[in-house]
Design a protein around this motif. Structure first.
Motif, PDB file in Angstrom:
ATOM      1  N   TRP A 138       0.891  -0.901   0.355  1.00  0.00           N
ATOM      2  CA  TRP A 138      -0.025   0.322   0.315  1.00  0.00           C
ATOM      3  C   TRP A 138       0.454   1.539   0.192  1.00  0.00           C
ATOM      4  O   TRP A 138       2.125   1.390   0.735  1.00  0.00           O
ATOM      5  N   ALA A 139       0.344   2.182  -0.785  1.00  0.00           N
ATOM      6  CA  ALA A 139       1.158   3.138  -1.121  1.00  0.00           C
ATOM      7  C   ALA A 139       0.288   4.455  -0.565  1.00  0.00           C
ATOM      8  O   ALA A 139      -0.638   4.430  -1.615  1.00  0.00           O
ATOM      9  N   ASP A 140       0.108   5.597   0.238  1.00  0.00           N
ATOM     10  CA  ASP A 140       0.093   7.028  -0.094  1.00  0.00           C
ATOM     11  C   ASP A 140       0.903   8.148  -0.295  1.00  0.00           C
ATOM     12  O   ASP A 140       2.100   7.971   0.468  1.00  0.00           O
ATOM     13  N   PHE A 141       0.656   8.525  -2.157  1.00  0.00           N
ATOM     14  CA  PHE A 141       1.518   9.082  -2.819  1.00  0.00           C
ATOM     15  C   PHE A 141       1.599  10.444  -1.938  1.00  0.00           C
ATOM     16  O   PHE A 141       1.958  11.609  -2.274  1.00  0.00           O
ATOM     17  N   CYS A 142       0.359  11.495  -1.341  1.00  0.00           N
ATOM     18  CA  CYS A 142       0.587  12.231  -0.194  1.00  0.00           C
ATOM     19  C   CYS A 142       0.150  13.483  -1.859  1.00  0.00           C
ATOM     20  O   CYS A 142       1.263  13.440  -2.222  1.00  0.00           O
ATOM     21  N   GLY A 143      -0.050  13.643  -3.127  1.00  0.00           N
ATOM     22  CA  GLY A 143      -0.373  13.766  -4.084  1.00  0.00           C
ATOM     23  C   GLY A 143      -0.149  12.691  -4.834  1.00  0.00           C
ATOM     24  O   GLY A 143      -0.932  11.676  -4.907  1.00  0.00           O
ATOM     25  N   ARG A 144       0.049  13.082  -6.147  1.00  0.00           N
ATOM     26  CA  ARG A 144       0.032  12.770  -7.682  1.00  0.00           C
ATOM     27  C   ARG A 144       1.073  11.987  -7.788  1.00  0.00           C
ATOM     28  O   ARG A 144       2.045  11.925  -7.285  1.00  0.00           O
ATOM     29  N   ALA A 145       0.875  10.547  -8.024  1.00  0.00           N
ATOM     30  CA  ALA A 145       1.354   9.067  -7.882  1.00  0.00           C
ATOM     31  C   ALA A 145       2.899   9.556  -9.262  1.00  0.00           C
ATOM     32  O   ALA A 145       3.737   9.246  -9.194  1.00  0.00           O
ATOM     33  N   SER A 146       1.855   9.915  -9.762  1.00  0.00           N
ATOM     34  CA  SER A 146       2.860  10.660 -11.464  1.00  0.00           C
ATOM     35  C   SER A 146       3.933  11.320 -10.907  1.00  0.00           C
ATOM     36  O   SER A 146       4.929  11.363 -11.654  1.00  0.00           O
ATOM     37  N   GLU A 147       3.633  12.054  -9.753  1.00  0.00           N
ATOM     38  CA  GLU A 147       4.984  12.678  -9.570  1.00  0.00           C
ATOM     39  C   GLU A 147       6.006  12.238  -8.541  1.00  0.00           C
ATOM     40  O   GLU A 147       6.903  13.478  -7.945  1.00  0.00           O
ATOM     41  N   SER A 148       5.914  11.402  -7.816  1.00  0.00           N
ATOM     42  CA  SER A 148       6.600  10.639  -7.324  1.00  0.00           C
ATOM     43  C   SER A 148       8.033   9.990  -7.682  1.00  0.00           C
ATOM     44  O   SER A 148       7.609   9.478  -8.343  1.00  0.00           O
ATOM     45  N   LYS A 149       8.730   9.339  -6.791  1.00  0.00           N
ATOM     46  CA  LYS A 149       9.877   8.961  -7.447  1.00  0.00           C
ATOM     47  C   LYS A 149       9.555   7.814  -6.949  1.00  0.00           C
ATOM     48  O   LYS A 149       9.944   6.564  -7.669  1.00  0.00           O
ATOM     49  N   LEU A 150       9.019   7.258  -5.828  1.00  0.00           N
ATOM     50  CA  LEU A 150       8.146   6.123  -5.321  1.00  0.00           C
ATOM     51  C   LEU A 150       7.970   5.366  -7.137  1.00  0.00           C
ATOM     52  O   LEU A 150       7.841   4.282  -7.080  1.00  0.00           O
ATOM     53  N   SER A 151       6.743   6.089  -6.924  1.00  0.00           N
ATOM     54  CA  SER A 151       5.789   5.085  -8.347  1.00  0.00           C
ATOM     55  C   SER A 151       6.918   4.599  -9.392  1.00  0.00           C
ATOM     56  O   SER A 151       6.261   3.397 -10.326  1.00  0.00           O
ATOM     57  N   GLN A 152       7.814   5.094  -9.589  1.00  0.00           N
ATOM     58  CA  GLN A 152       8.579   5.211 -11.311  1.00  0.00           C
ATOM     59  C   GLN A 152       9.491   3.730 -10.135  1.00  0.00           C
ATOM     60  O   GLN A 152      10.153   3.150 -11.735  1.00  0.00           O
ATOM     61  N   VAL A 153       9.431   2.909  -8.940  1.00  0.00           N
ATOM     62  CA  VAL A 153      10.387   2.054  -8.900  1.00  0.00           C
ATOM     63  C   VAL A 153       9.187   0.877  -8.267  1.00  0.00           C
ATOM     64  O   VAL A 153       9.640  -0.057  -8.306  1.00  0.00           O
ATOM     65  N   LEU A 154       8.283   0.616  -8.269  1.00  0.00           N
ATOM     66  CA  LEU A 154       7.063  -0.128  -8.126  1.00  0.00           C
ATOM     67  C   LEU A 154       7.139  -0.841  -9.497  1.00  0.00           C
ATOM     68  O   LEU A 154       6.312  -1.154 -10.114  1.00  0.00           O
ATOM     69  N   THR A 155       8.404  -1.436  -9.718  1.00  0.00           N
ATOM     70  CA  THR A 155       7.743  -2.456 -11.166  1.00  0.00           C
ATOM     71  C   THR A 155       8.163  -3.862 -10.563  1.00  0.00           C
ATOM     72  O   THR A 155       8.391  -4.426  -9.699  1.00  0.00           O
ATOM     73  N   THR A 156       8.189  -4.984 -11.834  1.00  0.00           N
ATOM     74  CA  THR A 156       7.657  -5.748 -11.581  1.00  0.00           C
ATOM     75  C   THR A 156       9.183  -6.617 -11.936  1.00  0.00           C
ATOM     76  O   THR A 156       9.981  -7.183 -10.483  1.00  0.00           O
ATOM     77  N   LYS A 157      10.363  -5.583 -12.403  1.00  0.00           N
ATOM     78  CA  LYS A 157      11.973  -6.618 -12.557  1.00  0.00           C
ATOM     79  C   LYS A 157      12.141  -5.641 -10.252  1.00  0.00           C
ATOM     80  O   LYS A 157      13.175  -7.070 -10.282  1.00  0.00           O
ATOM     81  N   ARG A 158      11.795  -5.217  -9.848  1.00  0.00           N
ATOM     82  CA  ARG A 158      12.129  -4.816  -7.769  1.00  0.00           C
ATOM     83  C   ARG A 158      11.354  -5.448  -7.575  1.00  0.00           C
ATOM     84  O   ARG A 158      11.676  -6.311  -6.289  1.00  0.00           O
ATOM     85  N   LEU A 159      10.399  -5.843  -7.372  1.00  0.00           N
ATOM     86  CA  LEU A 159       9.195  -5.707  -7.041  1.00  0.00           C
ATOM     87  C   LEU A 159       8.591  -7.117  -6.810  1.00  0.00           C
ATOM     88  O   LEU A 159       7.811  -8.184  -6.203  1.00  0.00           O
ATOM     89  N   GLY A 160       8.780  -7.905  -8.428  1.00  0.00           N
ATOM     90  CA  GLY A 160       7.972  -9.495  -8.787  1.00  0.00           C
ATOM     91  C   GLY A 160       6.519  -9.177  -9.472  1.00  0.00           C
ATOM     92  O   GLY A 160       6.602  -7.823  -9.386  1.00  0.00           O
ATOM     93  N   ILE A 161       5.905  -9.266  -9.683  1.00  0.00           N
ATOM     94  CA  ILE A 161       4.658 -10.143 -10.320  1.00  0.00           C
ATOM     95  C   ILE A 161       3.649  -9.580  -9.520  1.00  0.00           C
ATOM     96  O   ILE A 161       3.616  -9.433  -8.617  1.00  0.00           O
ATOM     97  N   GLY A 162       3.054  -8.558 -10.215  1.00  0.00           N
ATOM     98  CA  GLY A 162       2.047  -7.323  -9.122  1.00  0.00           C
ATOM     99  C   GLY A 162       1.442  -5.880 -10.188  1.00  0.00           C
ATOM    100  O   GLY A 162       2.401  -5.457 -11.312  1.00  0.00           O
ATOM    101  N   THR A 163       0.385  -5.203  -9.889  1.00  0.00           N
ATOM    102  CA  THR A 163      -0.206  -4.227 -10.603  1.00  0.00           C
ATOM    103  C   THR A 163      -0.365  -3.223  -9.122  1.00  0.00           C
ATOM    104  O   THR A 163      -1.715  -3.632  -7.867  1.00  0.00           O
ATOM    105  N   LEU A 164      -0.773  -2.638  -9.903  1.00  0.00           N
ATOM    106  CA  LEU A 164      -0.998  -1.171  -9.581  1.00  0.00           C
ATOM    107  C   LEU A 164      -2.114  -0.505  -9.294  1.00  0.00           C
ATOM    108  O   LEU A 164      -3.040  -0.701 -10.753  1.00  0.00           O
TER     109      LEU A 164
END
Length: 179
Positions: A138-164
């Motif tokens: 779970w992530a609270d982006f405190c605003g727009r997810a598209s403007e967060s560095k965090l959203s850029q690293v929530l990838t399959t390569k880093r975390l495994g298969i998943g979807t937001l």
């Protein structure tokens, strides 16, 4: 029979082509799933099927998707009961009610371990908060997810298969499953 939700990782087929939801519902019907319904054009499918392991359903859907649309897409499946539990476990419920677009859950095929949080927290530079509940992130982006560095690293390569999915989508799918 039991109800399920299937979350497609991406419905973009390339070259500006997207999956048409009527075609996705027809694919589910060909698999023998009953009452397939979609949530607008978001790559979310709700259907009824005989009880079987989620992994089997994911494999059936992924094979059928590749045959129908010419491309592999990761698909995460949850039973209705599991989806209700996921929604009830939102650790950022207050924020979700204030702005449902700022809270997202990365629904995972395999549960994340708590050490994933340490790796992700260094990307929380704008007050973002992250928690793992029952293996989902779970992530609270405190605003727009598209403007967060965090959203850029929530990838399959880093975390495994998943979807937001954002909180709006979580609650709309919960309502569809509740009937």
């Amino acid at each position: 029979m039991r109800s399920y939700v299937a979350l497609l990782h991406s419905i973009v087929l390339g070259e500006g082509r997207r999956v048409v939801m009527a075609d996705l519902r027809a694919m589910a019907e060909r698999l023998g799933y009953r009452a397939p319904r979609t949530l607008v054009a978001t790559g979310n499918l709700v259907f009824d099927a005989p009880k079987k392991p989620l992994g089997e359903i994911e494999q059936e859907l992924e094979r059928a998707f590749a045959a129908a649309f010419g491309r592999h897409v990761d698909i995460i499946v949850r039973s209705a009961d599991d989806w209700f539990k996921l929604a009830a476990g939102n650790p950022f419920a207050t924020t979700s009610e204030e702005d449902p677009t700022q809270v997202h859950v990365r629904v995972m095929r395999a549960p994340l371990s708590q050490d994933a949080l340490d790796r992700l927290r260094r990307y929380c530079s704008n007050g973002e908060r992250v928690k793992i509940v029952d293996g989902d992130l779970w992530a609270d982006f405190c605003g727009r997810a598209s403007e967060s560095k965090l959203s850029q690293v929530l990838t399959t390569k880093r975390l495994g298969i998943g979807t937001l999915r954002n909180w709006n989508t979580v609650t709309r799918l919960r309502a569809m499953l509740a009937g």
